[in-house]
Write an enzyme that holds these catalytic residues in place. Structure first.
Site, PDB file in Angstrom:
ATOM      1  CE  LYS A 126      -0.647   2.530  -4.597  1.00  0.00           C
ATOM      2  NZ  LYS A 126      -0.202   1.400  -3.884  1.00  0.00           N
TER       3      LYS A 126
ATOM      4  CD  GLU B  91       6.804  -1.275  -6.053  1.00  0.00           C
ATOM      5  OE1 GLU B  91       5.966  -0.983  -5.255  1.00  0.00           O
ATOM      6  OE2 GLU B  91       8.224  -1.023  -5.729  1.00  0.00           O
TER       7      GLU B  91
ATOM      8  CB  SER C 266      -7.815   3.509  -2.695  1.00  0.00           C
ATOM      9  OG  SER C 266      -8.460   2.785  -3.742  1.00  0.00           O
TER      10      SER C 266
END
Length: 380
Positions: free
Chosen positions: A64, A86, A353
């Site tokens: 991210k 969010e 990830s």
């Protein structure tokens, strides 16, 4: 939204921006992330070679951060003073709060009530970083509901705030921006593959919720027909139940959060609730680009249920000493299923990830059966 797109296109064309982002990736995030040969798992499965793209080793613990740093630079360029975001599993929230702290921006993170309970550690991290975490109790209290409320607030505060979406979803140009910033993953895999195995991999595997880590891995290989792209969706309690997040496989064309995609819907066309043990995959829609790739059959789809993901979570931890995020464990689970069907010369790259620190307590206390708990505890 048009202003965001125009400003981004101007910014990415500037050498100064490219250099700044490269420096942040190298010196702050720790890129390039390694392409790790999972030799123990490969040997155990007696099939294809399995490599892990170690996005879990990035600063903040997931892919991210690749996106939030780029968008935070854009927010500064646009003269904004607050980031609104969010989050589901909390990794995007942590990455956004991190970027806000780095660039001296205020930060509001909207998070569903259920996810706040399951991801307490990430809630604490966001608060420590200076973000305000707003708990969303409407609906299921998950990612979708958090995004509903965050977008509603952003519309009122758009003059001074920047909405920082974490996946390849939302109104244009967000899917394009996020995919562009995450494409560093696949570009590195290409270079690393040529260095380690002297060719491109045969299979790329990534979990898919909204689709950001998947598009990050896949983007540089879409035109490489020899490389198979595999997207793993959450089957939750089972493909034949109503408790899943199989948007690509069971969704219908519809609109959610300002974009058209395949959406889980009931018989009346209302958005249906999604479910996954992995908070970051619990979303009833999916990005428009994964939808297109699935539609033209460039992207192959698979489904992994909660139990398979938890088994992969434990197995990778105990075989390789790497604790994956529950989201990433879905991709690992499918690699475990696929590898024995292939020959030892073939290569699978799994996008790991995120790391699973955030999930350990929830898995141990709520998700493991007693016999696995005993094995887990006795391993210490």
């Amino acid at each position: 939204m048009q202003q965001v797109g125009e400003q981004y296109q101007q910014l990415v064309s500037k050498p100064k921006f490219k250099q700044k982002l490269k420096e942040l990736y190298n010196d702050y995030v720790g890129r390039p992330s390694p392409l790790y040969f999972a030799s123990n798992l490969t040997k155990q499965l007696k099939g294809a070679q399995i490599y892990l793209k170690r996005e879990d080793l990035n600063h903040t613990g997931a892919h991210k951060i690749n996106n939030t740093l780029g968008q935070a630079l854009l927010a500064k360029e646009m003269g904004k003073h607050k980031l609104i975001a969010e989050t589901g599993a909390g990794q995007h929230g942590v990455a956004t709060a991190t970027a806000a702290a780095l660039f001296d921006l205020n930060c509001d993170i909207y998070m569903g009530e259920r996810d706040v309970i399951n991801q307490k550690m990430n809630v604490y991290r966001m608060k420590l970083l200076g973000a305000r975490v707003i708990e969303v109790k409407q609906g299921q209290g998950t990612f979708k509901d958090a995004m509903d409320q965050a977008l509603a607030v952003y519309i009122k505060e758009a003059q001074d705030s920047y909405y920082l979406i974490g996946s390849v979803v939302g109104p244009h140009p967000y899917p394009t921006i996020v995919a562009d910033l995450q494409s560093v993953i696949g570009k590195e895999v290409r270079t690393q593959s040529m260095s380690k195995i002297n060719r491109l991999p045969d299979y790329l595997i990534a979990c898919i919720g909204g689709g950001s880590n998947a598009m990050g891995l896949f983007a540089d290989f879409i035109d490489e027909e020899s490389v198979k792209l595999l997207g793993v969706e959450p089957a939750g309690k089972g493909v034949n139940t109503q408790k899943h997040g199989l948007s690509l496989q069971k969704g219908k064309p519809g609109v959610i959060h300002g974009f058209k995609c395949r959406v889980l819907q009931d018989s009346d066309g209302n958005i249906q609730e999604s479910y996954s043990v992995a908070s970051g995959l619990d979303y009833p829609g999916v990005g428009p680009e994964p939808c297109l790739l699935a539609e033209i059959e460039r992207l192959q789809l698979a489904a992994v249920d909660d139990n398979q993901a938890i088994e992969a979570f434990v197995r990778l931890s105990q075989v390789e000493g790497i604790i994956p995020a529950l989201e990433s464990a879905h991709a690992v689970a499918y690699a475990i299923e696929l590898a024995p069907q292939l020959n030892p010369e073939q290569v699978i790259v799994v996008n790991l990830s995120g790391r699973g620190d955030k999930d350990v307590q929830n898995v141990y206390e709520n998700l493991l059966e007693q016999n696995n708990k005993n094995k887990f505890a006795n391993s210490y």
